[in-house]
Write a protein that holds these residues in place. Sequence first.
Motif, PDB file in Angstrom:
ATOM      1  N   GLU A  49       0.845   2.267  -8.725  1.00 14.09           N
ATOM      2  CA  GLU A  49       0.854   2.920  -7.411  1.00 14.09           C
ATOM      3  C   GLU A  49       0.097   4.241  -7.459  1.00 14.09           C
ATOM      4  O   GLU A  49      -0.666   4.566  -6.548  1.00 14.09           O
ATOM      5  CB  GLU A  49       2.292   3.153  -6.943  1.00 14.09           C
ATOM      6  CG  GLU A  49       3.013   1.884  -6.534  1.00 14.09           C
ATOM      7  CD  GLU A  49       4.488   2.101  -6.243  1.00 14.09           C
ATOM      8  OE1 GLU A  49       4.984   3.234  -6.443  1.00 14.09           O
ATOM      9  OE2 GLU A  49       5.141   1.134  -5.811  1.00 14.09           O
ATOM     10  N   HIS A  50       0.301   4.986  -8.546  1.00 14.51           N
ATOM     11  CA  HIS A  50      -0.387   6.260  -8.713  1.00 14.51           C
ATOM     12  C   HIS A  50      -1.900   6.034  -8.827  1.00 14.51           C
ATOM     13  O   HIS A  50      -2.696   6.774  -8.210  1.00 14.51           O
ATOM     14  CB  HIS A  50       0.142   6.997  -9.950  1.00 14.51           C
ATOM     15  CG  HIS A  50      -0.436   8.354 -10.139  1.00 14.51           C
ATOM     16  ND1 HIS A  50      -0.172   9.407  -9.297  1.00 14.51           N
ATOM     17  CD2 HIS A  50      -1.282   8.837 -11.083  1.00 14.51           C
ATOM     18  CE1 HIS A  50      -0.826  10.475  -9.704  1.00 14.51           C
ATOM     19  NE2 HIS A  50      -1.516  10.157 -10.789  1.00 14.51           N
ATOM     20  N   CYS A  51      -2.300   5.017  -9.571  1.00 12.84           N
ATOM     21  CA  CYS A  51      -3.727   4.690  -9.709  1.00 12.84           C
ATOM     22  C   CYS A  51      -4.322   4.316  -8.350  1.00 12.84           C
ATOM     23  O   CYS A  51      -5.432   4.752  -8.005  1.00 12.84           O
ATOM     24  CB  CYS A  51      -3.939   3.555 -10.709  1.00 12.84           C
ATOM     25  SG  CYS A  51      -3.722   4.068 -12.424  1.00 12.84           S
ATOM     26  N   LEU A  52      -3.605   3.508  -7.586  1.00 11.42           N
ATOM     27  CA  LEU A  52      -4.085   3.126  -6.258  1.00 11.42           C
ATOM     28  C   LEU A  52      -4.225   4.340  -5.348  1.00 11.42           C
ATOM     29  O   LEU A  52      -5.202   4.469  -4.609  1.00 11.42           O
ATOM     30  CB  LEU A  52      -3.150   2.088  -5.626  1.00 11.42           C
ATOM     31  CG  LEU A  52      -3.199   0.687  -6.228  1.00 11.42           C
ATOM     32  CD1 LEU A  52      -2.109  -0.193  -5.602  1.00 11.42           C
ATOM     33  CD2 LEU A  52      -4.569   0.048  -6.033  1.00 11.42           C
ATOM     34  N   LEU A  53      -3.241   5.221  -5.420  1.00 10.74           N
ATOM     35  CA  LEU A  53      -3.282   6.451  -4.616  1.00 10.74           C
ATOM     36  C   LEU A  53      -4.501   7.294  -4.999  1.00 10.74           C
ATOM     37  O   LEU A  53      -5.221   7.798  -4.123  1.00 10.74           O
ATOM     38  CB  LEU A  53      -1.992   7.261  -4.803  1.00 10.74           C
ATOM     39  CG  LEU A  53      -1.925   8.588  -4.059  1.00 10.74           C
ATOM     40  CD1 LEU A  53      -1.945   8.359  -2.550  1.00 10.74           C
ATOM     41  CD2 LEU A  53      -0.673   9.351  -4.454  1.00 10.74           C
ATOM     42  N   LEU A  54      -4.742   7.419  -6.306  1.00  8.30           N
ATOM     43  CA  LEU A  54      -5.898   8.185  -6.769  1.00  8.30           C
ATOM     44  C   LEU A  54      -7.203   7.539  -6.305  1.00  8.30           C
ATOM     45  O   LEU A  54      -8.149   8.237  -5.910  1.00  8.30           O
ATOM     46  CB  LEU A  54      -5.890   8.315  -8.294  1.00  8.30           C
ATOM     47  CG  LEU A  54      -4.827   9.241  -8.878  1.00  8.30           C
ATOM     48  CD1 LEU A  54      -4.865   9.197 -10.399  1.00  8.30           C
ATOM     49  CD2 LEU A  54      -5.017  10.667  -8.392  1.00  8.30           C
ATOM     50  N   GLN A  55      -7.257   6.212  -6.318  1.00 12.63           N
ATOM     51  CA  GLN A  55      -8.461   5.512  -5.857  1.00 12.63           C
ATOM     52  C   GLN A  55      -8.684   5.760  -4.365  1.00 12.63           C
ATOM     53  O   GLN A  55      -9.808   6.009  -3.928  1.00 12.63           O
ATOM     54  CB  GLN A  55      -8.349   4.008  -6.117  1.00 12.63           C
ATOM     55  CG  GLN A  55      -8.517   3.633  -7.580  1.00 12.63           C
ATOM     56  CD  GLN A  55      -8.308   2.147  -7.824  1.00 12.63           C
ATOM     57  OE1 GLN A  55      -7.671   1.455  -7.035  1.00 12.63           O
ATOM     58  NE2 GLN A  55      -8.837   1.665  -8.939  1.00 12.63           N
ATOM     59  N   VAL A  56      -7.603   5.700  -3.584  1.00 16.48           N
ATOM     60  CA  VAL A  56      -7.716   5.953  -2.141  1.00 16.48           C
ATOM     61  C   VAL A  56      -8.186   7.381  -1.905  1.00 16.48           C
ATOM     62  O   VAL A  56      -9.088   7.629  -1.090  1.00 16.48           O
ATOM     63  CB  VAL A  56      -6.373   5.678  -1.425  1.00 16.48           C
ATOM     64  CG1 VAL A  56      -6.376   6.217  -0.014  1.00 16.48           C
ATOM     65  CG2 VAL A  56      -6.062   4.188  -1.432  1.00 16.48           C
ATOM     66  N   GLN A  57      -7.581   8.333  -2.612  1.00 15.39           N
ATOM     67  CA  GLN A  57      -7.973   9.734  -2.454  1.00 15.39           C
ATOM     68  C   GLN A  57      -9.425   9.944  -2.874  1.00 15.39           C
ATOM     69  O   GLN A  57     -10.168  10.682  -2.210  1.00 15.39           O
ATOM     70  CB  GLN A  57      -7.056  10.648  -3.275  1.00 15.39           C
ATOM     71  CG  GLN A  57      -5.657  10.759  -2.716  1.00 15.39           C
ATOM     72  CD  GLN A  57      -4.724  11.549  -3.624  1.00 15.39           C
ATOM     73  OE1 GLN A  57      -4.998  11.727  -4.807  1.00 15.39           O
ATOM     74  NE2 GLN A  57      -3.618  12.008  -3.062  1.00 15.39           N
ATOM     75  N   LYS A  62     -14.940  10.898  -1.364  1.00 13.34           N
ATOM     76  CA  LYS A  62     -16.330  10.456  -1.414  1.00 13.34           C
ATOM     77  C   LYS A  62     -16.902  10.340  -0.002  1.00 13.34           C
ATOM     78  O   LYS A  62     -18.009  10.803   0.269  1.00 13.34           O
ATOM     79  CB  LYS A  62     -16.421   9.106  -2.134  1.00 13.34           C
ATOM     80  CG  LYS A  62     -17.823   8.559  -2.239  1.00 13.34           C
ATOM     81  CD  LYS A  62     -17.821   7.193  -2.913  1.00 13.34           C
ATOM     82  CE  LYS A  62     -19.202   6.570  -2.885  1.00 13.34           C
ATOM     83  NZ  LYS A  62     -19.207   5.217  -3.410  1.00 13.34           N
ATOM     84  N   VAL A  63     -16.130   9.734   0.909  1.00 13.66           N
ATOM     85  CA  VAL A  63     -16.583   9.580   2.298  1.00 13.66           C
ATOM     86  C   VAL A  63     -16.796  10.953   2.936  1.00 13.66           C
ATOM     87  O   VAL A  63     -17.815  11.186   3.606  1.00 13.66           O
ATOM     88  CB  VAL A  63     -15.573   8.730   3.110  1.00 13.66           C
ATOM     89  CG1 VAL A  63     -15.856   8.804   4.592  1.00 13.66           C
ATOM     90  CG2 VAL A  63     -15.591   7.285   2.633  1.00 13.66           C
TER      91      VAL A  63
END
Length: 133
Positions: A49-57, A62-63
Motif C-alpha cells: 500500500e505504501h509503495c502504491l501511495l508513493l507511485q501515485v504521489q 511528475k504531472v
Amino acid sequence: MQIEKTKIEEKKKLEEQELLRTKQEKIHSDIENSTLKHELEMAKTTHEEHCLLLQVQAEETKVELEKKLKELECFLAESMKRVKELESFSESKSQRWKSKEGSYRSFIDYQSRALKVCLTLLFLSELLLMLSQ
C-alpha cells in the motif's frame, strides 16, 4: 511381576505425558507460526500500500512538474517574442532618429550656405555703397 507392571504403567504414563507435552508444544508452535505468518502478511500488505501511495504521489508530482515546465516554456517563448518585438521597435525608432538627424543636418547645411551667401551679398553691397560714395 507387580513391580514390572508398575514400571510399565509408569513408563506408559511418562510416555503419555511426554506425548501430551509434545502436542502442546506443537500447538504452541503452530499458533506462533500462524501469528508470524499473519504479521508478515500485514507487513507485506502495508508495504505494498505504501509503495502504491508513493507511485501515485510520484505520478502526481511528475504531472505537476510537466505542467509547470510547459507553462515556463510558454512564458519563455512569449518573453523571447516580446524581446524580438522590442528589438525591432528599437531598431525602427533608431532608424527614424537617424533619418531625422540627416534631415536636420541637411536643413542646417542649407541654411548655413544660404546665410553665407546672404552675408557675402551684404558685404558686397556695403562695399559697392562705400565705393560709390
